[in-house]
Motif scaffolding. Structure first.
Motif, PDB file in Angstrom:
ATOM      1  N   HIS A 126      -6.066  -2.481  -6.423  1.00  0.00           N
ATOM      2  CA  HIS A 126      -5.201  -1.378  -6.861  1.00  0.00           C
ATOM      3  C   HIS A 126      -5.394  -0.150  -5.986  1.00  0.00           C
ATOM      4  CE1 HIS A 126      -4.033   2.137  -9.236  1.00  0.00           C
ATOM      5  NE2 HIS A 126      -3.188   1.355  -9.873  1.00  0.00           N
ATOM      6  N   ASP A 127      -6.650   0.207  -5.740  1.00  0.00           N
ATOM      7  CA  ASP A 127      -6.937   1.464  -5.047  1.00  0.00           C
ATOM      8  C   ASP A 127      -6.555   1.423  -3.570  1.00  0.00           C
ATOM      9  OD1 ASP A 127      -7.877   2.445  -7.394  1.00  0.00           O
ATOM     10  OD2 ASP A 127      -9.982   2.055  -6.965  1.00  0.00           O
ATOM     11  N   LEU A 128      -6.524   0.252  -2.979  1.00  0.00           N
ATOM     12  CA  LEU A 128      -6.062   0.129  -1.597  1.00  0.00           C
ATOM     13  C   LEU A 128      -4.559  -0.042  -1.513  1.00  0.00           C
ATOM     14  CD1 LEU A 128      -8.731  -2.179   0.107  1.00  0.00           C
ATOM     15  CD2 LEU A 128      -8.495   0.293   0.294  1.00  0.00           C
ATOM     16  N   ARG A 129      -3.996  -0.721  -2.512  1.00  0.00           N
ATOM     17  CA  ARG A 129      -2.561  -1.017  -2.465  1.00  0.00           C
ATOM     18  C   ARG A 129      -1.717   0.253  -2.577  1.00  0.00           C
ATOM     19  NH1 ARG A 129      -1.276  -5.169  -6.804  1.00  0.00           N
ATOM     20  NH2 ARG A 129      -1.714  -3.388  -8.151  1.00  0.00           N
ATOM     21  N   THR A 130      -2.147   1.191  -3.416  1.00  0.00           N
ATOM     22  CA  THR A 130      -1.338   2.390  -3.658  1.00  0.00           C
ATOM     23  C   THR A 130      -1.137   3.225  -2.391  1.00  0.00           C
ATOM     24  OG1 THR A 130      -2.047   2.433  -5.963  1.00  0.00           O
ATOM     25  CG2 THR A 130      -1.128   4.467  -5.047  1.00  0.00           C
ATOM     26  N   PRO A 131      -2.206   3.647  -1.688  1.00  0.00           N
ATOM     27  CA  PRO A 131      -1.966   4.431  -0.462  1.00  0.00           C
ATOM     28  C   PRO A 131      -1.315   3.617   0.643  1.00  0.00           C
ATOM     29  CG  PRO A 131      -4.308   3.964  -0.727  1.00  0.00           C
ATOM     30  CD  PRO A 131      -3.646   3.551  -1.997  1.00  0.00           C
ATOM     31  N   LEU A 132      -1.663   2.324   0.737  1.00  0.00           N
ATOM     32  CA  LEU A 132      -1.043   1.492   1.767  1.00  0.00           C
ATOM     33  C   LEU A 132       0.457   1.367   1.540  1.00  0.00           C
ATOM     34  CD1 LEU A 132      -3.655  -1.369   2.297  1.00  0.00           C
ATOM     35  CD2 LEU A 132      -2.943   0.355   3.961  1.00  0.00           C
ATOM     36  N   SER A 133       0.864   1.224   0.285  1.00  0.00           N
ATOM     37  CA  SER A 133       2.297   1.134  -0.018  1.00  0.00           C
ATOM     38  C   SER A 133       3.014   2.419   0.364  1.00  0.00           C
ATOM     39  CB  SER A 133       2.496   0.850  -1.517  1.00  0.00           C
ATOM     40  OG  SER A 133       1.932  -0.389  -1.875  1.00  0.00           O
ATOM     41  N   THR A 134       2.370   3.555   0.088  1.00  0.00           N
ATOM     42  CA  THR A 134       2.967   4.842   0.453  1.00  0.00           C
ATOM     43  C   THR A 134       3.096   4.981   1.964  1.00  0.00           C
ATOM     44  OG1 THR A 134       2.006   5.861  -1.522  1.00  0.00           O
ATOM     45  CG2 THR A 134       2.726   7.339   0.240  1.00  0.00           C
ATOM     46  N   ASP A 151      14.100  18.028  10.373  1.00  0.00           N
ATOM     47  CA  ASP A 151      12.689  18.268  10.709  1.00  0.00           C
ATOM     48  C   ASP A 151      11.813  18.388   9.469  1.00  0.00           C
ATOM     49  OD1 ASP A 151      13.222  18.174  13.380  1.00  0.00           O
ATOM     50  OD2 ASP A 151      13.415  20.351  13.636  1.00  0.00           O
ATOM     51  N   ILE A 152      12.323  19.007   8.430  1.00  0.00           N
ATOM     52  CA  ILE A 152      11.530  19.180   7.212  1.00  0.00           C
ATOM     53  C   ILE A 152      11.220  17.827   6.575  1.00  0.00           C
ATOM     54  CG2 ILE A 152      11.536  20.127   4.870  1.00  0.00           C
ATOM     55  CD1 ILE A 152      13.180  22.456   5.888  1.00  0.00           C
ATOM     56  N   GLU A 153      12.219  16.950   6.546  1.00  0.00           N
ATOM     57  CA  GLU A 153      12.021  15.622   5.955  1.00  0.00           C
ATOM     58  C   GLU A 153      11.064  14.787   6.802  1.00  0.00           C
ATOM     59  OE1 GLU A 153      16.317  14.944   3.735  1.00  0.00           O
ATOM     60  OE2 GLU A 153      16.133  14.570   5.901  1.00  0.00           O
ATOM     61  N   ARG A 154      11.182  14.915   8.123  1.00  0.00           N
ATOM     62  CA  ARG A 154      10.258  14.171   8.990  1.00  0.00           C
ATOM     63  C   ARG A 154       8.820  14.645   8.772  1.00  0.00           C
ATOM     64  NH1 ARG A 154      14.178  15.374  13.140  1.00  0.00           N
ATOM     65  NH2 ARG A 154      15.578  13.591  13.511  1.00  0.00           N
ATOM     66  N   GLN A 155       8.652  15.968   8.709  1.00  0.00           N
ATOM     67  CA  GLN A 155       7.308  16.516   8.509  1.00  0.00           C
ATOM     68  C   GLN A 155       6.741  16.093   7.153  1.00  0.00           C
ATOM     69  OE1 GLN A 155       5.322  18.162  10.644  1.00  0.00           O
ATOM     70  NE2 GLN A 155       6.914  17.782  12.188  1.00  0.00           N
ATOM     71  N   ALA A 156       7.605  16.016   6.144  1.00  0.00           N
ATOM     72  CA  ALA A 156       7.148  15.596   4.819  1.00  0.00           C
ATOM     73  C   ALA A 156       6.664  14.147   4.844  1.00  0.00           C
ATOM     74  CB  ALA A 156       8.269  15.760   3.797  1.00  0.00           C
ATOM     75  N   LEU A 157       7.406  13.285   5.552  1.00  0.00           N
ATOM     76  CA  LEU A 157       6.989  11.885   5.653  1.00  0.00           C
ATOM     77  C   LEU A 157       5.678  11.754   6.418  1.00  0.00           C
ATOM     78  CD1 LEU A 157      10.405  10.094   6.396  1.00  0.00           C
ATOM     79  CD2 LEU A 157       9.015   9.894   4.324  1.00  0.00           C
ATOM     80  N   LEU A 158       5.568  12.487   7.526  1.00  0.00           N
ATOM     81  CA  LEU A 158       4.338  12.429   8.320  1.00  0.00           C
ATOM     82  C   LEU A 158       3.143  12.981   7.546  1.00  0.00           C
ATOM     83  CD1 LEU A 158       5.690  13.492  11.839  1.00  0.00           C
ATOM     84  CD2 LEU A 158       5.000  11.201  11.091  1.00  0.00           C
ATOM     85  N   GLU A 164      -2.301  10.162   2.809  1.00  0.00           N
ATOM     86  CA  GLU A 164      -2.717   8.864   2.295  1.00  0.00           C
ATOM     87  C   GLU A 164      -3.723   8.196   3.235  1.00  0.00           C
ATOM     88  OE1 GLU A 164      -2.011   7.558  -0.692  1.00  0.00           O
ATOM     89  OE2 GLU A 164      -1.035   9.481  -1.071  1.00  0.00           O
ATOM     90  N   GLY A 165      -3.595   8.463   4.545  1.00  0.00           N
ATOM     91  CA  GLY A 165      -4.582   7.947   5.492  1.00  0.00           C
ATOM     92  C   GLY A 165      -5.959   8.545   5.232  1.00  0.00           C
ATOM     93  N   LYS A 166      -5.993   9.863   4.969  1.00  0.00           N
ATOM     94  CA  LYS A 166      -7.267  10.513   4.644  1.00  0.00           C
ATOM     95  C   LYS A 166      -7.834   9.959   3.347  1.00  0.00           C
ATOM     96  CE  LYS A 166      -7.669  14.933   5.005  1.00  0.00           C
ATOM     97  NZ  LYS A 166      -7.373  16.389   4.878  1.00  0.00           N
ATOM     98  N   ARG A 167      -6.972   9.703   2.395  1.00  0.00           N
ATOM     99  CA  ARG A 167      -7.417   9.129   1.120  1.00  0.00           C
ATOM    100  C   ARG A 167      -8.029   7.749   1.336  1.00  0.00           C
ATOM    101  NH1 ARG A 167      -3.184   7.669  -3.743  1.00  0.00           N
ATOM    102  NH2 ARG A 167      -4.621   6.492  -5.074  1.00  0.00           N
TER     103      ARG A 167
END
Length: 332
Positions: A126-134, A151-158, A164-167
């Motif tokens: 569960h704990d790996l699947r959630t951030p990986l899915s995001t 640009d705002i939407e791109r920055q939000a996705l990045l 999630e990578g830090k998590r």
């Protein structure tokens, strides 16, 4: 300390058994009954401590049986052949009980390992699947619609991918440290660290405006394994931020030769059952592969790191919220 407790426990159990046999012998309890009581005491010691103390209880039981209950009384001599046989059989049975206790304890440990592995696998999935899915969803959206995104939407996705990578990084780091703690392989590299700079780095890593740090310590430095102790504090503070929408306070002080770090939040706190239970690795409040709760790594890893420093960690409910107090001994 544990050896002292086991030694005192062995002495107590055998003393109670011997005194009980002496009292019952006045009521004409046969030697067979006395032997069974003493062997039962040996079994209790062996099952609840270790092979060594089980054997020690066996020797104590055999000698007390010889001294108090066989002719001539109050002597270590044995006059009757039957008593000699009973003495030898008692020693043999004590050895067998100790070996059986070792086997039973190993089987219980193996069963606990299986339960732990099941809990770990359920929670890890569960704990790996959630951030990986995001991360996967954000990257796919970016790749598919990058020409249609502003640009705002791109920055939000990045930013979502970055967060999630830090998590994931923190989670994997905790999993690694938990494995080291479980196998007693946690290596401390103690260095004298500037306390002000240490707290500044911790604030920067947490990067939350809801964290308030108050340093009341009159000391400029602290001797710790910097990366590990930072991870311990990060885990506790990150946990407090997750379960509280209000500010989280980190208070640092020094007294009586130790540093105290107190993390206070205004969340819901935890149950009395959880407060009284020891902090253990790989415990989870989740009962399935979904829902709230986690593998229990953050707080348990923090506790393991603190204990490795010779410190202590204590949880207590406040009104409202939870207070986590961490003490670390001062080293010159």
């Amino acid at each position: 300390m544990t050896q002292f407790k086991h030694g005192f426990y062995t002495l107590f159990i055998m003393a109670v058994a011997i005194l009980g046999c002496l009292a019952l012998s006045n009521w004409l309890l046969p030697l067979g009954g006395i032997l069974l009581i003493l062997q039962l005491a040996c079994a209790i010691v062996a099952l609840t401590t270790s092979r060594f103390y089980g054997l020690l209880a066996g020797v104590a039981g055999a000698l007390s049986f010889n001294y108090f209950f066989t002719e001539p009384l109050h002597s270590f001599q044995i006059a009757e052949v039957e008593d000699s046989i009973n003495f030898v059989v008692f020693i043999i049975v004590a050895i067998l009980i100790s070996e059986l206790a070792v086997y039973v304890n190993s089987q219980q440990h193996a069963l606990q390992v299986v339960k732990t592995q099941s809990s770990v696998l359920r929670s890890v999935s569960h704990d790996l699947r959630t951030p990986l899915s995001t991360i996967i969803g954000s990257v796919e959206t970016y790749m598919t619609y990058q020409d249609k995104l502003d640009d705002i939407e791109r920055q939000a996705l990045l930013k979502g991918v970055h967060d999630e990578g830090k998590r994931l990084y923190v989670y994997v780091e905790n999993l690694l440290q938990a494995t080291r703690i479980e196998h007693n392989a946690l290596a401390l590299n103690l260095t004298h660290v500037n306390l002000t700079a240490f707290l500044a780095n911790l604030e920067s890593r947490i990067n939350s405006g809801r964290l308030k740090v108050i340093n009341n310590s009159d000391s400029r430095g602290i001797t710790v394994s910097e990366s590990l102790f930072e991870q311990a504090l990060f885990n506790v503070i990150d946990n407090a931020l997750k379960f509280s929408d209000d500010s989280v306070l980190l208070m640092v002080s020094r007294s009586d030769g130790e540093f105290k770090f107190q993390i206070a939040d205004k969340g819901e706190g935890i149950s009395d059952e959880q407060l009284q239970a020891p902090i253990q690795l790989f415990q989870t409040s989740r009962r399935s592969d979904s829902g709230k709760g986690g593998i229990g790594l953050g707080l348990s890893v923090a506790a393991g790191i603190v204990h490795a420093h010779g410190g202590a960690i204590k949880l207590s409910n406040t009104t409202p919220g939870l207070l986590v107090s961490i003490t670390i001994p001062k080293r010159d």
